[in-house]
Motif scaffolding. Structure first.
Motif, PDB file in Angstrom:
ATOM      1  N   SER A 298       0.849  -1.192   0.000  1.00 14.38           N
ATOM      2  CA  SER A 298       0.000   0.000   0.000  1.00 14.38           C
ATOM      3  C   SER A 298       0.883   1.239   0.000  1.00 14.38           C
ATOM      4  CB  SER A 298      -0.845   0.049   1.273  1.00 14.38           C
ATOM      5  OG  SER A 298      -1.810  -0.946   1.282  1.00 14.38           O
ATOM      6  N   ALA A 299       0.241   2.392  -0.076  1.00 13.00           N
ATOM      7  CA  ALA A 299       0.951   3.663   0.087  1.00 13.00           C
ATOM      8  C   ALA A 299       1.372   3.800   1.551  1.00 13.00           C
ATOM      9  CB  ALA A 299       0.037   4.807  -0.311  1.00 13.00           C
TER      10      ALA A 299
ATOM     11  N   THR B 188      -2.459   8.213   1.134  1.00 17.04           N
ATOM     12  CA  THR B 188      -3.626   8.321   0.246  1.00 17.04           C
ATOM     13  C   THR B 188      -4.592   9.393   0.753  1.00 17.04           C
ATOM     14  OG1 THR B 188      -3.322   5.970  -0.193  1.00 17.04           O
ATOM     15  CG2 THR B 188      -5.359   6.959  -1.005  1.00 17.04           C
TER      16      THR B 188
ATOM     17  N   GLU C  54       1.400   4.352  -3.941  1.00 18.75           N
ATOM     18  CA  GLU C  54       1.939   2.992  -3.949  1.00 18.75           C
ATOM     19  C   GLU C  54       3.272   2.937  -4.707  1.00 18.75           C
ATOM     20  OE1 GLU C  54      -1.224   3.564  -3.662  1.00 18.75           O
ATOM     21  OE2 GLU C  54      -1.830   2.142  -2.104  1.00 18.75           O
TER      22      GLU C  54
ATOM     23  N   PHE D 165      -3.593  -1.633  -5.428  1.00 20.18           N
ATOM     24  CA  PHE D 165      -4.663  -0.629  -5.569  1.00 20.18           C
ATOM     25  C   PHE D 165      -4.772  -0.016  -6.970  1.00 20.18           C
ATOM     26  CE2 PHE D 165      -5.333   4.119  -4.395  1.00 20.18           C
ATOM     27  CZ  PHE D 165      -6.711   4.056  -4.254  1.00 20.18           C
TER      28      PHE D 165
ATOM     29  N   ARG E 215     -10.890   2.390  -2.251  1.00 22.47           N
ATOM     30  CA  ARG E 215     -10.088   2.471  -1.034  1.00 22.47           C
ATOM     31  C   ARG E 215      -9.945   1.088  -0.399  1.00 22.47           C
ATOM     32  NH1 ARG E 215      -8.881   7.417   1.108  1.00 22.47           N
ATOM     33  NH2 ARG E 215      -7.208   6.150   1.971  1.00 22.47           N
ATOM     34  N   GLY E 216      -8.738   0.805   0.035  1.00 27.64           N
ATOM     35  CA  GLY E 216      -8.471  -0.509   0.614  1.00 27.64           C
ATOM     36  C   GLY E 216      -8.172  -1.579  -0.424  1.00 27.64           C
ATOM     37  N   GLY E 217      -8.081  -1.165  -1.685  1.00 28.01           N
ATOM     38  CA  GLY E 217      -7.997  -2.125  -2.785  1.00 28.01           C
ATOM     39  C   GLY E 217      -6.691  -2.892  -2.935  1.00 28.01           C
ATOM     40  N   SER E 218      -5.667  -2.557  -2.160  1.00 30.17           N
ATOM     41  CA  SER E 218      -4.415  -3.314  -2.279  1.00 30.17           C
ATOM     42  C   SER E 218      -4.599  -4.780  -1.882  1.00 30.17           C
ATOM     43  CB  SER E 218      -3.323  -2.711  -1.397  1.00 30.17           C
ATOM     44  OG  SER E 218      -2.988  -1.435  -1.869  1.00 30.17           O
ATOM     45  N   ASP E 219      -5.518  -5.028  -0.962  1.00 30.89           N
ATOM     46  CA  ASP E 219      -5.823  -6.425  -0.602  1.00 30.89           C
ATOM     47  C   ASP E 219      -6.260  -7.178  -1.845  1.00 30.89           C
ATOM     48  OD1 ASP E 219      -5.475  -5.783   2.070  1.00 30.89           O
ATOM     49  OD2 ASP E 219      -7.617  -5.560   2.483  1.00 30.89           O
TER      50      ASP E 219
END
Ligand code: ASP
Ligand code: MG
Length: 409
Positions: free
Chosen positions: A41-42, A47, A74, A136, A150-154
């Motif tokens: 993530s960043a 972010t 990121e 992300f 938002r939270g999309g790195s998962d």
């Protein structure tokens, strides 16, 4: 030897020191003999800070430019982590979303991944390199940079694990796992050893912020075992998998909650065959997400309809409804703000009738009024006043004995 995807969230990469710690966790996995792809993530609150910066320049910035801006966060982390890895003797290469072959639909700010072309990553893995991928973000067919919400790195991590047929996907975060409820608010919340995909999907959708719901969807569809664990502490985390063992098969596994909910009531809605479809199609076309819906027939010609939305969508909802009053045919709109949603989730509910009754009884005993209800096979959600939200969470956590080790068959 296997292939592991490791994902590290914003707090875990929040400073140079923490990035060094992440590099050490990657080294451990390499030393175990595994190939490793890392998704990051960043750093820290980057972010959020970028969002704030944009707002200083524009009250309604273009979504394309927002994606361009937010995807930089990121990109900072991937290069820094690759440098930190090189310092400890690991050959690593950083890739942005498009370099990693992550293709998305043509939607800005909340794009879905459509395909991953893994060739470039696979080539680097065969060369023995660790590949560090920016979470992300992705790219459309026409070369536009998109972000995944938002939270999309998962979701990046789990989608990569699926595409690369990884043996495991570890989500490293600032908590030690998935808890029975948020341990910041309920002191006796307990870490769960395992949770099923379906339970995790409900929990994630109902406000448990620990995992991005789409990441869980991917994991379920492609049978990727996930582990949510701490990047700082050395304990094992929570496994998310298909079936969860009997011993831990509590009727209720977790309590999720979400504030800033509003109830909208449409009074005197024309009672025609198409009135419901028209009203919800109209709201959907304005991207207003409606959650719980309750219809009560009042008269022969008219009906009252209540539904819940996020409070941030209230203004838009009222606007859309009033603008279409003629077509929709209703008398008036009422709304109630300062509500919250409190839900219980557990696969054991399927075979245990009376769980909802137990929930309502416990809330009633504690003078907590339930304003709306919705159920599925494995969850019961209630809407309560926001000021009673945390009390409701504690009551339900106690009622279903989530703190203790008691096992309910
Ligand atoms: N940096 C993005 C966010 O803060 C994506 C992520 O961390 O998963 O939402
Ligand atoms: Mg996250």
């Amino acid at each position: 030897m296997g292939l592991i995807v490791q994902k590290f969230g914003g707090t875990s990469v929040g400073s140079a020191e923490r990035i060094k710690n992440v590099a050490a966790r990657v080294l451990e996995e390499k030393n175990n003999g595994n190939d490793v792809v890392v998704v990051v993530s960043a750093m820290g609150k980057t972010t959020d800070q970028l969002v704030t910066l944009a707002k200083e320049l524009s009250s309604n910035p273009s979504k394309r430019e927002m994606d361009m801006l937010l995807s930089t966060g990121e990109q900072v982390t991937i290069s820094l982590l690759s440098m930190a890895l090189a310092e400890i003797g690991i050959s690593a290469v950083s890739y942005t979303g498009w370099q990693a072959g992550i293709m998305t639909e043509d939607v800005h700010s909340n794009a879905r991944i459509t395909n991953i072309d893994t060739k470039a990553i696979e080539k680097k893995l065969t060369e023995g390199k660790v590949v560090v991928v920016a979470g992300f973000q992705g790219v459309t067919d026409s070369g536009e940079i998109t972000t995944l919400g938002r939270g999309g790195s998962d979701t990046t991590a789990v989608a990569l694990a699926a595409a690369l047929k990884a043996d495991k996907c570890d989500i490293y975060t600032d908590v030690t796992g998935v808890f029975t409820t948020d341990p910041r608010y309920v002191k006796d919340a307990r870490k769960l050893l395992s949770v099923s995909y379906d339970e995790m999907l409900e929990l994630a959708n109902l406000g448990a912020g620990v995992l991005h719901p789409r990441a869980v969807e991917f994991a379920k569809n492609y049978h990727i075992p996930l582990e949510v664990r701490s990047s700082m502490e050395r304990e094992s985390g929570t496994i998310i998998e298909e079936e969860v063992s009997m011993e831990q098969n509590l009727v209720v596994r977790g309590v999720a909650f979400e504030d800033e909910i509003t109830r909208v009531t449409v009074i005197g809605l024309a009672n025609s065959l198409t009135s419901l479809s028209t009203i919800f199609t109209t709201l959907a076309s304005h991207h207003i997400n409606v959650d719980i819906i309750i219809q009560s027939t009042t008269g022969f010609d008219t009906t009252n309809l209540s539904f819940s939305i996020k409070t941030e969508d209230l203004e838009e909802t009222l606007h859309v409804l009033e603008n279409n009053k003629e077509t929709l045919q209703f008398e008036r709109i009422e709304s109630e703000v300062d509500l919250a949603k409190v839900s219980i989730v557990g696969s054991g509910m399927i075979s245990n009738p009376g769980v909802a009754a137990e929930m309502f009884e416990a809330l009633a005993k504690n003078n907590i009024q339930v304003k709306m209800v919705s159920t599925s096979e494995i969850k019961v959600s209630t809407v309560v006043e926001e000021k009673s939200m945390l009390a409701a969470v504690q009551v339900l956590h106690d009622t279903f004995e989530l703190a203790g080790n008691k096992v309910k068959a």
